[in-house]
Scaffold this active site. Structure first.
Site, short mmCIF file in Angstrom:
data_model
loop_
_atom_site.label_atom_id
_atom_site.label_comp_id
_atom_site.label_asym_id
_atom_site.label_seq_id
_atom_site.Cartn_x
_atom_site.Cartn_y
_atom_site.Cartn_z
N ASP A 29 -0.02 -10.44 6.50
CA ASP A 29 -0.32 -9.75 5.25
C ASP A 29 1.03 -9.47 4.61
O ASP A 29 1.75 -8.54 4.99
CB ASP A 29 -1.09 -8.46 5.58
CG ASP A 29 -1.90 -7.92 4.43
OD1 ASP A 29 -1.95 -8.57 3.37
OD2 ASP A 29 -2.48 -6.82 4.58
N ASP A 71 0.81 -1.23 0.00
CA ASP A 71 0.00 0.00 0.00
C ASP A 71 0.84 1.27 0.00
O ASP A 71 0.28 2.37 0.00
CB ASP A 71 -1.00 0.00 1.15
CG ASP A 71 -0.35 0.04 2.53
OD1 ASP A 71 0.89 0.23 2.61
OD2 ASP A 71 -1.08 -0.11 3.52
#
Ligand SMILES: *[C@@H]1O[C@H](CO)[C@@H](O)[C@H](O)[C@H]1NC(C)=O
Length: 232
Positions: A149, A39
């Site tokens: 993640d 991200d």
């Protein structure tokens, strides 16, 4: 002289080939789930207040290379200018062993208590013969318990949609789908060149495994990881 040189050469080869993982007695272990993301945001373990060690995880200016002060606001906030450093992407050691970085939660939800620990991940599907050793650089409110993640460029921006557009001017919800990202190796060419190695990693070494479950075991952090993040 000749003997000495031979000895040094042999010692160097041994060091390059053998990474000795040492389990942390009483450390975290068990079975868990994985997802993937990139991200571009400043990772939460890059805040001083979130780590117990002297130096938090390195975070970078928009070039992804120049490290910035740990008090710099995240590029995922309006007016922030701190991003994920480009070198916090995974890399291959050999066909069965690789290093990388991950956001993690052990409790479910944002869990900074385990910032900077290292964990050996053994996959339970698709790439069952492979080991990925990650350092925990981040956490997230959207993570479940025992959830890793994995940071894979082009793996989807996830919840924070503005970081990569602000840093790299990527499409509105990141490269590919917001969750999951791009779907083929050839699409890695849409990413900035500096992030393409970690993107190819997903389709080569990682065999495009789709959120495989794992067994995990905390290990003493190898210098290969701490020398990148600066967090030991
Ligand atoms: C890959 O590297 C790991 C860590 O150094 C080592 O334990 C393993 O034997 C290596 N495997 C191969 C196939 O070279």
């Amino acid at each position: 002289m000749k003997l000495l040189c031979l000895f040094l050469a042999a010692a160097t080869v041994v060091q390059a080939r053998d990474i000795h993982l040492q389990q942390v007695v009483g450390g975290v272990s068990g079975s868990g789930t994985t997802t993937r993301y990139w991200d571009c945001c400043k990772p939460s373990c890059a805040w001083k207040e979130n780590v117990e060690t002297a130096s938090p995880v390195a975070s970078c200016a928009a070039d992804g290379v120049t490290t910035v002060d740990p008090s710099t606001r995240s590029g995922c906030d309006s007016d922030g200018s701190s991003y994920t450093c480009n070198n916090q992407q995974p890399w291959v050691v050999n066909s069965t062993f690789a290093f990388g970085f991950a956001a993690a939660s052990f409790t479910g939800g944002a869990d900074n208590s385990q910032c900077c620990i290292c964990v050996q991940l053994s996959f339970l599907s698709t790439i069952t013969e492979k080991t990925l050793v990650v350092q925990v650089t981040n956490t997230g409110a959207d993570l479940g318990s025992n959830h890793f993640d994995i940071q894979l460029p082009g793996g989807g921006v996830g919840y924070f949609t503005t970081g990569c557009s602000s840093q790299w001017n990527c499409p509105a919800n990141g490269w590919g789908s917001q969750y999951g990202g791009i779907t083929s190796d050839s699409e890695c060419s849409e990413l900035p060149e500096v992030l393409q190695p970690g993107c190819h990693f997903r389709f080569n070494w990682f065999q495009n495994a789709d959120n495989p479950n794992v067994n995990f075991q905390q290990v003493v952090c190898p210098s290969e990881l701490t020398s990148i993040t600066g967090c030991a």
